[in-house]
Design an enzyme around this catalytic site. Structure first.
Site: not given
Ligand code: AMP
Ligand code: ZN
Length: 141
Positions: A30-31, A99, A101
């Protein structure tokens, strides 16, 4: 061409920091990490969230998430792992490809649990349980 961000990561159309992959699922960093080592596990096949995903994709994702969690303990020295999956905007979901986490945890870290540890009202708990049992008795989920 995909409109979904995580489908683009599956297709390697945008960069990611990959960790591990299986036939049905991939894991990458996660970035915007909630803690060092924060990873995401997603199914290769698109579904909007865990409510919509096929059971074989859910199984594959949780299995890979557990592997990533064990790797965090062995490789990052984590003491525990928070597994978290948000479904729909009301829950705070921001990327609409299902997804999980995988967040490494350390004894005494400051990662906030999102609810206070307070006993509930037992009448309300039983009423909610009854409503959920009724939902199950009226349909298959
Ligand atoms: P959610 O809020 O549960 O939908 O989680 C989405 C996650 O995706 C968040 O923690 C973001 O930080 C992560 N995220 C968004 N764009 C990217 C990316 N390009 N690569 C990796 N993680 C990402
Ligand atoms: Zn997608």
């Amino acid at each position: 061409m995909y409109s979904c961000l995580f489908c683009q990561i599956v297709a390697k159309e945008i960069p990611s920091y990959p960790i591990a992959e299986t036939e049905r699922a991939i894991a990458f960093m996660d970035i915007f990490p909630a803690a060092p080592g924060h990873a995401l596990v997603i199914p290769r096949r698109h579904s909007a969230d865990a409510l919509e995903a096929a059971s074989e994709d859910l199984t594959a994702c949780m299995t890979l998430a557990a592997s990533v969690g064990r790797a965090a303990i062995a490789g990052l020295g984590a003491d525990g792992v928070t597994f978290q999956s948000l479904a729909r905007p009301a829950a705070g979901q921001t990327v609409f490809h299902s997804h999980i986490h995988v967040i490494p945890r350390h004894d005494g870290d400051q990662f906030a649990v999102p609810w206070p540890s307070m006993p509930g009202d037992v009448t309300e708990i039983e009423a909610q349980a009854e409503r959920l049992r009724n939902a199950f008795s009226n349909a298959e989920f």
